[in-house]
Design an enzyme around this catalytic site. Structure first.
Site, PDB file in Angstrom:
ATOM      1  CG  ASN A  74      29.001  57.634 -48.077  1.00  0.00           C
ATOM      2  OD1 ASN A  74      27.820  57.612 -47.750  1.00  0.00           O
ATOM      3  ND2 ASN A  74      29.431  58.273 -49.156  1.00  0.00           N
ATOM      4  CG  ASN A  90      23.894  57.550 -54.100  1.00  0.00           C
ATOM      5  OD1 ASN A  90      24.289  56.988 -53.094  1.00  0.00           O
ATOM      6  ND2 ASN A  90      24.181  58.821 -54.355  1.00  0.00           N
ATOM      7  CD  GLN A 131      25.001  58.673 -45.576  1.00  0.00           C
ATOM      8  OE1 GLN A 131      23.966  59.200 -45.205  1.00  0.00           O
ATOM      9  NE2 GLN A 131      25.576  58.989 -46.738  1.00  0.00           N
ATOM     10  CB  CYS A 191      18.306  55.722 -50.400  1.00  0.00           C
ATOM     11  SG  CYS A 191      19.332  57.058 -51.047  1.00  0.00           S
ATOM     12  N   GLY A 192      16.579  58.354 -48.747  1.00  0.00           N
ATOM     13  CA  GLY A 192      15.678  59.482 -48.964  1.00  0.00           C
ATOM     14  C   GLY A 192      15.967  60.238 -50.242  1.00  0.00           C
ATOM     15  CB  SER A 193      19.002  61.807 -51.669  1.00  0.00           C
ATOM     16  OG  SER A 193      19.927  60.750 -51.547  1.00  0.00           O
ATOM     17  N   GLY A 194      17.537  59.072 -52.754  1.00  0.00           N
ATOM     18  CA  GLY A 194      17.254  58.133 -53.835  1.00  0.00           C
ATOM     19  C   GLY A 194      15.775  58.060 -54.160  1.00  0.00           C
ATOM     20  NE  ARG A 212      28.092  59.753 -53.788  1.00  0.00           N
ATOM     21  CZ  ARG A 212      28.516  60.920 -54.231  1.00  0.00           C
ATOM     22  NH1 ARG A 212      29.300  60.986 -55.293  1.00  0.00           N
ATOM     23  NH2 ARG A 212      28.151  62.044 -53.631  1.00  0.00           N
ATOM     24  CG  HIS A 218      20.434  59.703 -56.571  1.00  0.00           C
ATOM     25  ND1 HIS A 218      20.296  58.639 -55.700  1.00  0.00           N
ATOM     26  CD2 HIS A 218      20.660  60.788 -55.797  1.00  0.00           C
ATOM     27  CE1 HIS A 218      20.431  59.073 -54.449  1.00  0.00           C
ATOM     28  NE2 HIS A 218      20.649  60.374 -54.485  1.00  0.00           N
TER      29      HIS A 218
END
Length: 269
Positions: free
Chosen positions: A66, A175, A46, A202-205, A194, A147
């Site tokens: 992205n 995601n 990113q 993936c932190g938010s994931g 995505r 997510h």
């Protein structure tokens, strides 16, 4: 004159960070794709831009793009990188609100906000039980971006990820996290992001995986989430907010010359 950049990564999830706090930056889709390209550009999952904050209480405004030019509302690994780059305990202004940060013993913590669990705010295309979706028995939430977490082998990520990213259930795409529950306090995770594809982390994931697994009673509210290049500690706190803690690393710094900026850079904020 050029624009300085910093290449950083959080557990292998890598970013090019452009500092536009003095001179406003608005990268075009063309420039974003060129910079993210690993063969003809700098290469990253990113592109991140910094600018002067527009909200009280924020130290910097942060945007996440992205490789396809689409903008993500949140990115946990990039948020840790920005905090490490700035030093101290900056509060980040993102599309997902203000994210306070702190640093201790070489690790960076980011308060990622409260997950959205309602079908309309994730968003989904129709009303569903978001803890048990009619899609591979997954669970969905938003951590500033949608997510879907599937409780199955991480080896399925490459095949199923691109299909589910664009499933009609997700009008803004999603995601896709593949979570293996190793114990009540340990998850193994791989995420198809995505607009970016498979990433090393993936932190938010990771935040979404813990929230979704805890909702199903599969794990406790504090978990170690292990990805390809290391682990994050995620806590879904009693007040509903999610705290993420992990490392961030600078790879190198440089300057984009005018020929790069001519690929589509504008100066409109």
């Amino acid at each position: 004159m050029g624009v300085s950049f910093t290449k950083m990564h959080g557990l292998g999830n890598d970013f090019v960070i452009l500092d536009g706090r003095t001179t406003p930056l608005s990268p075009s889709t063309t420039l974003i794709s060129h910079l993210c390209d690993r063969r003809t550009g700098i290469g990253c999952d990113q592109l991140v831009t910094l600018s002067a904050p527009t909200r009280d209480g924020a130290d910097v405004r942060v945007r996440f793009f992205n490789p396809d030019g689409s903008e993500a509302g949140a990115c946990g690994n990039a948020s840790r990188c920005v905090a490490a780059l700035l030093g101290g305990s900056p509060t980040l202004q993102t599309q997902n609100g203000l994210l306070p940060t702190s640093q201790k013993n070489g690790l960076i913590s980011v308060l990622m906000g409260t997950p959205h669990l309602d079908w309309q705010t994730i968003p989904l295309a129709r009303e569903c039980d978001t803890a048990r979706l009619p899609l591979h028995d997954g669970a969905a939430c938003s951590m500033g971006n949608p997510h879907l977490t599937l409780f199955r082998s991480i080896e399925d990520a490459a095949a199923l990820g691109p299909v589910l990213e664009t499933d009609p259930l997700f009008p803004e795409r999603a995601n896709i996290g593949f979570a293996e529950i190793l114990s009540p306090t340990h998850i193994r995770l791989r995420v198809w992001e995505r607009g970016a594809g498979l990433t090393l982390a993936c932190g938010s994931g990771a935040c979404a995986a813990v929230v979704n697994a805890a909702r199903r009673g599969l794990v406790e509210r504090t978990c170690r989430v292990t990805m390809e290049c290391g682990s994050l500690t995620i806590t879904w706190q009693d007040d509903g907010s999610v705290l993420m803690t992990g490392p961030a690393q600078t790879v190198f710094t440089g300057t984009l010359d005018e020929s790069w900026l001519e690929k589509g850079q504008t100066t409109t904020p």
